[in-house]
Design an enzyme around this catalytic site. Sequence first.
Site, PDB file in Angstrom:
ATOM      1  N   SER A 179       0.810  -1.227   0.000  1.00  0.00           N
ATOM      2  CA  SER A 179       0.000   0.000   0.000  1.00  0.00           C
ATOM      3  C   SER A 179       0.841   1.275   0.000  1.00  0.00           C
ATOM      4  O   SER A 179       0.324   2.346  -0.294  1.00  0.00           O
ATOM      5  CB  SER A 179      -0.932   0.002   1.210  1.00  0.00           C
ATOM      6  N   CYS A 181       3.829   1.232  -1.694  1.00  0.00           N
ATOM      7  CA  CYS A 181       4.845   0.815  -2.660  1.00  0.00           C
ATOM      8  C   CYS A 181       4.703   1.600  -3.972  1.00  0.00           C
ATOM      9  O   CYS A 181       3.606   1.716  -4.502  1.00  0.00           O
ATOM     10  CB  CYS A 181       4.639  -0.674  -2.926  1.00  0.00           C
TER      11      CYS A 181
HETATM   12  P1  IMP Z   1       0.746  -3.434   2.822  1.00  0.00           P
HETATM   13  O1  IMP Z   1       0.328  -4.462   3.835  1.00  0.00           O
HETATM   14  O2  IMP Z   1      -0.164  -3.390   1.627  1.00  0.00           O
HETATM   15  O3  IMP Z   1       0.955  -2.094   3.416  1.00  0.00           O
HETATM   16  O4  IMP Z   1       2.133  -3.944   2.222  1.00  0.00           O
HETATM   17  C1  IMP Z   1       3.268  -4.238   3.026  1.00  0.00           C
HETATM   18  C2  IMP Z   1       4.377  -4.732   2.115  1.00  0.00           C
HETATM   19  O5  IMP Z   1       4.780  -3.716   1.195  1.00  0.00           O
HETATM   20  C3  IMP Z   1       5.659  -5.090   2.808  1.00  0.00           C
HETATM   21  O6  IMP Z   1       5.632  -6.303   3.496  1.00  0.00           O
HETATM   22  C4  IMP Z   1       6.664  -5.074   1.667  1.00  0.00           C
HETATM   23  O7  IMP Z   1       6.638  -6.253   0.906  1.00  0.00           O
HETATM   24  C5  IMP Z   1       6.124  -3.956   0.791  1.00  0.00           C
HETATM   25  N1  IMP Z   1       6.893  -2.725   0.995  1.00  0.00           N
HETATM   26  C6  IMP Z   1       7.250  -2.127   2.164  1.00  0.00           C
HETATM   27  N2  IMP Z   1       7.914  -0.991   1.955  1.00  0.00           N
HETATM   28  C7  IMP Z   1       7.998  -0.837   0.627  1.00  0.00           C
HETATM   29  C8  IMP Z   1       8.585   0.170  -0.201  1.00  0.00           C
HETATM   30  O8  IMP Z   1       9.122   1.180   0.239  1.00  0.00           O
HETATM   31  N3  IMP Z   1       8.490  -0.046  -1.540  1.00  0.00           N
HETATM   32  C9  IMP Z   1       7.874  -1.141  -2.067  1.00  0.00           C
HETATM   33  N4  IMP Z   1       7.291  -2.091  -1.329  1.00  0.00           N
HETATM   34  C10 IMP Z   1       7.351  -1.942   0.017  1.00  0.00           C
END
Ligand code: IMP
Length: 338
Positions: A179, A181
């Site tokens: 989210s 990324c």
């Molecule tokens: P969320 O749960 O959708 O917020 O996604 C979390 C995941 O995003 C993490 O476990 C990583 O795989 C990915 N992520 C974290 N930081 C970054 C970044 O700076 N760039 C791209 N992907 C990221």
Amino acid sequence: MKLYTREELNTYPLSLTYDDLSLVPTEISRIKSRTEPVTKVRFLGYDLGLPVISSPMDTVSGINMCNELDRLGCLGILNRFDSSLKEFSSTSLKDNKIKAAAVSLKTDEELLSGIREKCDIICIDTANASNNEVLSKCEEIKSWFDFKVIVGNIANGLMLQQLVDAGADAVRVGIGGGSVCTTSIQTGIGIGQASSVLDVVQQRQEKKINISVIADGGIKSPGDAAKALALGADVVMLGRMLAGTKETPGEIIKYNDQLWKKYRGSASFGVKMKGEFIEGEETMVAYKGAVGNVINSISDGLRSALSYMNCMTIAELQQKAAFAVLSNSSFLERLPKK
Ligand code: IMP
């Protein structure tokens, strides 16, 4: 409307994500109450009450978060960016409940030896697992210590065997779906999360490869977690869903009469060194209180999904899951209206 098995869905011509899919019950359920299904899984040698692990990000996984997730039957992976690892190395073994820590490609034998005394799962935290540096590091770590090693990330199963040959025990699946990324925008790499998870799971099955699959990124709700598990992931990794809770590192910020906490990508400006490439964003999320509430909501949602699907376990769900591909209007219709 066509119902898809996992095998059929993996040959769908377009890349799909969780919002494109819905789980479809196909049987009269034998389950009387959502307290009946069992959400327990075994992951890297540990019994988890719920297949949820925290992303090793500096605004998600500090020592408090990891200890609390352990207490709640989940798994936290300590981040490698702030002072957590140092603090962790100096805590007494007796109090330590942390089972996993993230490290960078630069981590040396001495630091790892300290970490090995405290935990036995290590996550080599990189953006791209399909890289010689990562494979060599994995081999090196395995030659030094008997860690269970998580590598990441991948977006399809084409190179799964090479990861296993290098000693990987688990892999984080998902590129571009997080989210915060911006990888896909910056590089053009990455496909829908559901397709990524499905492809890796199917390749694992077809080629009889022994590796645990972590659905990582883009999980916004308990329903998305249920879909990721139904697609065959062993566990889900959460960033934003856990961000903003009391147990995350960082201050609560009062702004516009509301409480917030910071949430930022591991490749965002705030984390990266000057001059490094930025592939992540920084934002604020509403303060959510105890992480236990989030975990309970995921547990309730998953149990309810199992009950709808007439499944007592996640393994059963993975056997019998049937999926519909939603039109965009069907997806919108599913959302509550104001
Ligand atoms: P969320 O749960 O959708 O917020 O996604 C979390 C995941 O995003 C993490 O476990 C990583 O795989 C990915 N992520 C974290 N930081 C970054 C970044 O700076 N760039 C791209 N992907 C990221």
